[in-house]
Design a protein around this motif. Structure first.
Motif, PDB file in Angstrom:
ATOM      1  N   ASN A 166     -10.168  -3.244  -1.552  1.00  0.00           N
ATOM      2  CA  ASN A 166      -8.863  -2.616  -1.376  1.00  0.00           C
ATOM      3  C   ASN A 166      -7.867  -3.706  -0.972  1.00  0.00           C
ATOM      4  N   LEU A 167      -6.608  -3.351  -0.880  1.00  0.00           N
ATOM      5  CA  LEU A 167      -5.550  -4.325  -0.651  1.00  0.00           C
ATOM      6  C   LEU A 167      -5.773  -5.128   0.629  1.00  0.00           C
ATOM      7  N   TYR A 176      -2.730  -2.315  -7.641  1.00  0.00           N
ATOM      8  CA  TYR A 176      -1.803  -3.282  -7.040  1.00  0.00           C
ATOM      9  C   TYR A 176      -1.796  -4.628  -7.767  1.00  0.00           C
ATOM     10  N   SER A 212       0.830  -1.206   0.000  1.00  0.00           N
ATOM     11  CA  SER A 212       0.000   0.000   0.000  1.00  0.00           C
ATOM     12  C   SER A 212       0.864   1.257   0.000  1.00  0.00           C
ATOM     13  N   GLU A 215      -8.537  -5.720   2.267  1.00  0.00           N
ATOM     14  CA  GLU A 215      -9.708  -6.592   2.151  1.00  0.00           C
ATOM     15  C   GLU A 215      -9.380  -7.860   1.372  1.00  0.00           C
ATOM     16  N   SER A 257      -0.129   0.867  -4.135  1.00  0.00           N
ATOM     17  CA  SER A 257      -1.456   1.459  -3.959  1.00  0.00           C
ATOM     18  C   SER A 257      -2.327   0.505  -3.155  1.00  0.00           C
ATOM     19  N   THR A 258      -3.418   1.028  -2.628  1.00  0.00           N
ATOM     20  CA  THR A 258      -4.409   0.168  -1.975  1.00  0.00           C
ATOM     21  C   THR A 258      -5.529  -0.208  -2.946  1.00  0.00           C
ATOM     22  N   GLU A 259      -5.508   0.361  -4.153  1.00  0.00           N
ATOM     23  CA  GLU A 259      -6.579   0.155  -5.129  1.00  0.00           C
ATOM     24  C   GLU A 259      -6.336  -1.096  -5.971  1.00  0.00           C
ATOM     25  N   TYR A 260      -7.370  -1.899  -6.106  1.00  0.00           N
ATOM     26  CA  TYR A 260      -7.300  -3.187  -6.806  1.00  0.00           C
ATOM     27  C   TYR A 260      -6.704  -3.048  -8.209  1.00  0.00           C
TER      28      TYR A 260
END
Length: 331
Positions: free
Chosen positions: A164-165, A116, A106, A167, A110-113
């Protein structure tokens, strides 16, 4: 015909009685501590006898002198308790592993699917190697990992808002997480390894002093993963050995002593798992596991002093410079 006679007529009972006779013919003493009929009926001949008899057999495939049925059952119960402790420490390590992956990825990606999971964030493939440095069947591939990530998204999030990452990683199996780690590019992989070994302080450490954290963390992850699989599938743990789990090196120096002698139990045994736990930062995993493990082994030897060699079977006698109590139990 009385009730006992009717029970004996059962084909299942007759089969177990024949097993008893066969074991007695091999020299096993049927003592009164456990009821063989009950134990074999409940847990099965293969799970109880086949798995645990080997250490009690001589070179002629006969039971060593004075070996009792209860000796095998006690080892069976010992391994059950060991399985519980192994799974407990692996669960704690898995949470730490997932936290490290989340924090490092993250921060650096990034934390966005959709970010990452981009192909450029991974190397193309990673080959697992056994203790002889030969590749074996399993291979991590970035396209397969991305497909598995999508399958988690589909299964756990019903193709709704993309996870998100944190999850996504929270629902991943250890094996996929392991592949993800080994598919990371070197700089990120080293960062995750540093977080696993030293925690948040990794970012301010003198790296020249502490060296490459992947040297410790890579085999630690592999050992934890394999022991997790072995424990989850009811495999024997106390003397577990598999060549593909062993270190792909023949020598590991610790305080100028090689802790990986040629005997197989030192290549992937409980002792090696405990040693690499010791090498993780604040010794948390080692302290928890070591305390539980010593209590378990000590209790077993109290009841079976003739089985002190179980410490050697488990590879725990390499730990004299870390916890000398195991070696003292062998005296």
């Amino acid at each position: 015909m009385d009730k006992t006679s009717k029970i004996i007529q059962s084909p299942y009972v007759r089969k177990i009685m024949n097993i008893e006779i066969s074991l007695e013919n091999k020299g096993l003493k049927m003592d009164n501590k456990y009821n063989p009929l009950f134990m074999i009926e409940r847990f099965g001949y293969n799970n109880l006898i086949e798995k645990y008899q080997d250490v009690f057999l001589d070179s002629n495939n006969k039971f060593k002198e004075n070996t009792k049925f209860s000796d095998i059952v006690d080892l069976f119960y010992f391994d059950l308790k060991l399985r519980k402790e192994v799974l407990n420490i692996i669960q704690l390590f898995e949470l730490h592993f997932k936290t490290a992956m989340v924090e490092v990825i993250s921060l650096n990606i990034s934390t966005e699917y959709d970010k990452y999971t981009v192909l450029d964030n991974f190397i193309e493939s990673y080959e697992y190697k056994d203790e002889n440095n030969n590749t074996y069947g399993r291979k991590a591939e970035r396209r397969k990992l991305r497909r598995n990530c999508f399958n988690y998204y589909k299964k756990h999030f019903n193709l709704g808002p993309k996870p998100n990452l944190s999850e996504l990683i929270s629902v991943m199996y250890f094996g996929d997480l392991e592949d993800w780690y080994f598919l990371l590019k070197d700089d990120l992989k080293k960062e995750v390894a540093g977080y696993i070994q030293f925690g948040v302080s990794y970012g301010i450490l003198d790296l020249e002093k502490f060296g490459d954290p992947t040297v410790i963390v890579d085999p630690t992850i592999k050992l934890y993963a394999e022991f997790r699989n072995q424990a989850a599938h009811e495999g024997i743990l106390f003397n577990y050995y598999k060549s593909k789990v062993g270190l792909a090196v023949k020598k590991v120096l610790f305080r100028n002593k090689n802790i990986v002698p040629p005997e197989k139990q030192y290549h992937c045994g409980i002792g090696l798992l405990l040693f690499f736990s010791y090498c993780l930062g604040d010794k948390y995993f080692f302290d928890v596991f070591d305390k539980k493990l010593f209590h378990l082994v000590n209790s077993y030897i109290d009841n079976h002093p003739e089985r002190k060699n179980i410490i050697h079977d488990m590879g725990l006698d390499i730990l004299d410079q870390i916890d000398s109590r195991f070696n003292e139990l062998m005296q």
